[in-house]
Design an enzyme around this catalytic site. Structure first.
Site, mmCIF file in Angstrom:
data_model
loop_
_atom_site.group_PDB
_atom_site.id
_atom_site.type_symbol
_atom_site.label_atom_id
_atom_site.label_comp_id
_atom_site.label_asym_id
_atom_site.label_seq_id
_atom_site.Cartn_x
_atom_site.Cartn_y
_atom_site.Cartn_z
ATOM 1 N N ASP A 16 29.006 2.552 21.500
ATOM 2 C CA ASP A 16 30.350 2.014 21.276
ATOM 3 C C ASP A 16 30.307 0.621 20.661
ATOM 4 O O ASP A 16 29.443 -0.196 20.995
ATOM 5 C CB ASP A 16 31.081 1.963 22.631
ATOM 6 C CG ASP A 16 32.518 1.509 22.498
ATOM 7 O OD1 ASP A 16 33.288 2.207 21.820
ATOM 8 O OD2 ASP A 16 32.861 0.457 23.060
ATOM 9 N N GLU A 20 29.251 3.991 16.595
ATOM 10 C CA GLU A 20 30.665 3.762 16.292
ATOM 11 C C GLU A 20 30.704 2.371 15.652
ATOM 12 O O GLU A 20 30.739 1.362 16.343
ATOM 13 C CB GLU A 20 31.508 3.832 17.570
ATOM 14 C CG GLU A 20 33.011 3.857 17.314
ATOM 15 C CD GLU A 20 33.697 2.549 17.622
ATOM 16 O OE1 GLU A 20 34.627 2.187 16.889
ATOM 17 O OE2 GLU A 20 33.310 1.874 18.594
#
Length: 635
Positions: A314, A367
């Protein structure tokens, strides 16, 4: 009960730890049930180099700070450790720390494998015993999870995918989720599931992105072993499991990593580098060797103990740049005056080398929203070493385009053609994730223009476009049946919508698209290279029609994809062919079973020697309104 001197650390362990190269710290730190001198008990070890004292407090000593003081190692490692007899599995504990400044601090165990159910905040002594039965999956995983294999990912939040129908406030257990999720994924044809963070976190509205227990499966859904059972059941059915992983930041909760020993131990002491202004959270100090060891050990832990098949990392861009979400004058710089966080770059390279070097057939997915070069290039070639990267530019351009009324789309034609100009610069995954259906962005179906029929037709053709473009795919839960509400983490998805034909038709569309994607090699064999894609026409802006070829390793697998992004039915439309052959329609989003208008091409399409799109041979075809059709060589 006394604390007995004992250590699980060798001198070599210490050397690796302090040099940032120990990637199995979960075997050493934390609470370990062992036998010492014939006595059962628990060995505790914690890193708190600036603490004056560290003791273990818990339900076994009435939370008495004087009862069980740990011993500080005589080396420079900053590790406190010791064995406490008779502390058994299920014991609840914390570390009572006298901080660098003399402050009294109570912390959960950074390496605890289980925590109390929030809002309680103590750690729990537990084991990781489990008899796995997924050997067959692990053997074939390298082939199934390869970059030239289909990857259709179903992203879900365990607390809101489904809830107990008799008590909607109750989240399901890992075992209950397994009973309904596994058959659903099999039926829908997804190849992977991606679980939003399942590491222990205190604040439910954070969705799991503010973690305190990095080594613990969230107790909201059960024990670590029950999560293992869920993953194993998915594996038994040839479904891979990706875990969302958050090494970018952590919350400032009193029982968590922040200010751990009275100093900025895990976070950077310079708050220009150590505090995230958007998320009001703290950024790991990637310059610190021991912190990199902690994080990489954590990544390998989920691959080792839980047999995860991949990690979606993330907020990578927030790690890479000091000026991420900051004004330039408020941002720190590196030693060369640049904005790159060189410690984070080193960490990510070490992470990917460790993951790919230790586990066969896994993938890491970034990401990452910036233009940082070489995210998916191997480390030895100067890259960060990820397997894939989310294609955020494609997602943004695509949604902007589809929000336009079809009458105006001819003025925005380039928004759908532009992404191909950089589609092969990285190994891209095309995502429609949870981030696109929250915070007022509206659900996918309500991003689409037009009346009800047109909204659903637009969404069907959008998904067909997504799955026939190069790259792997990710779809957030609920998107597959056109959930009307924005995602609400406090409630189950609106499964009752499947009573209505448009929503049922959307679900059938996604099921059929998954079947098409996973059964047609042209859609996945060259996901990341130019040789798998070719335009037939990218220039028919007036009709908002796009036509392209997808190619596999064999010519017989070649597909032609035609998109009509207006509600106008185009009859006898001329399409230039990649080569002379008969063609047959194998997929059409306008089928009545999908809630379409049923304008299909049921006959074999014969080539004619009529020049079109710069090609010698062509076919005439009827192109349905707001639809995608896929052609393959036919008889």
């Amino acid at each position: 009960m006394e604390v007995l001197a004992h250590s699980l650390f060798s001198d070599f362990d210490i050397s690796l730890f302090i040099s940032g190269k120990h990637f199995r710290l979960y075997e050493k730190f934390g609470a370990h049930l062992i036998k010492l001198n014939g006595a059962d008990g628990t060995y505790f070890a914690v890193w708190a180099p600036n603490a004056q004292t560290v003791s273990v407090i818990g339900d076994f000593n009435h939370w008495d700070k004087e009862a069980h003081s740990l011993n500080r190692r005589l080396d420079s490692s900053g590790i406190w450790e010791g064995f406490i007899p008779n502390v058994q599995k299920g014991a609840v504990y914390k570390y009572a720390i006298t901080g660098f400044d003399g402050s009294a601090i109570e912390k959960g165990d950074p390496y605890a494998t289980r925590w109390e159910h929030p809002p309680k905040t103590a750690s729990v002594v537990w084991d990781m015993d489990y008899t796995w039965k997924d050997k067959a999956w692990l053997k074939k995983r390298p082939k199934v999870n390869a970059l030239n294999a289909p990857m259709s990912v179903y992203e879900l939040h365990l607390g809101s995918w489904q809830r107990d129908p008799s008590n909607p406030k109750r989240v399901l257990t890992y075992k209950e989720i397994a009973a309904s999720l596994v058959p659903y994924i099999l039926d829908m044809g997804f190849t992977h599931v991606e679980l939003m963070p399942i590491m222990e976190y205190p604040y439910y509205p954070s969705w799991g992105y503010q973690i305190t227990g990095y080594f613990a499966a969230s107790s909201r859904h059960g024990t670590p072993q029950e999560l293992m059972f869920l993953i194993e059941e998915l594996h038994k059915n040839n479904i891979a499991v990706i875990l969302d992983w958050v090494p970018s930041h952590f919350p400032g909760d009193a029982h968590g990593l922040y200010n751990f020993d009275g100093t900025h131990l895990y976070e950077h002491a310079d708050m220009r580098k150590g505090f995230h202004p958007d998320w009001k959270s703290y950024i790991f100090n990637y310059d610190r060797n021991e912190v990199r060891s902690f994080l990489i050990s954590n990544a390998l832990y989920w691959l080792d103990k839980f047999h995860a098949d991949g990690l979606r990392v993330d907020a990578v861009a927030s790690m890479l740049y000091f000026d991420f979400s900051r004004k330039a004058e408020e941002a720190a710089t590196n030693e060369f005056g640049g904005s790159e966080n060189l410690g984070a770059v080193l960490f990510l390279k070490d992470l990917n080398e460790a993951v790919y070097g230790n586990y066969e057939g896994v993938q890491t997915i970034a990401e990452e929203s910036s233009t940082y070069p070489g995210v998916t290039r191997p480390v030895y070639a100067g890259g960060l070493g990820f397997g894939m990267k989310w294609m955020m530019g494609w997602m943004n351009d695509t949604l902007k385009y589809f929000k336009n009324d079809p009458i105006n789309r001819k003025y925005h034609h380039h928004q759908l053609t532009f992404s191909i100009t950089y589609a092969f610069s990285e190994n891209f995954m095309l995502p429609f994730s949870h981030d696109e259906v929250v915070h007022g962005k509206s659900s996918m179906i309500y991003k689409m223009p037009g009346d009800e029929w047109q909204k659903f037709a637009n969404l069907r053709v959008l998904y067909a476009y997504m799955f026939t473009q190069p790259g792997t795919k990710l779809l957030f839960m609920g998107n597959e049946f056109a959930q009307t509400h924005e995602w609400d983490f406090k409630n189950s998805l609106d499964w009752h919508l499947l009573q209505h034909p448009p929503h049922l038709g959307m679900q059938k569309t996604v099921r059929a698209i998954n079947k098409l994607y996973t059964s047609e090699p042209a859609l996945y064999e060259h996901s990341f290279s130019h040789e798998g894609f070719e335009w037939i026409t990218a220039d028919d802006a007036d009709n908002s029609i796009f036509i392209y070829i997808r190619k596999g390793k064999k010519a017989k697998d070649t597909l032609i994809v035609i998109l009509n992004l207006t509600p106008v039915y185009r009859q006898n439309y001329l399409v230039g062919l990649p080569f002379k052959a008969k063609w047959k329609e194998i997929f059409n989003t306008d089928a009545t079973e999908f809630f379409g208008s049923g304008k299909l091409n049921e006959n074999v399409l014969l080539p004619q020697q009529v020049s079109c799109h710069g090609r010698e041979y062509s076919i005439e075809i009827n192109v349905p309104p707001l639809a995608a059709i896929v052609l393959k060589q036919g008889k």
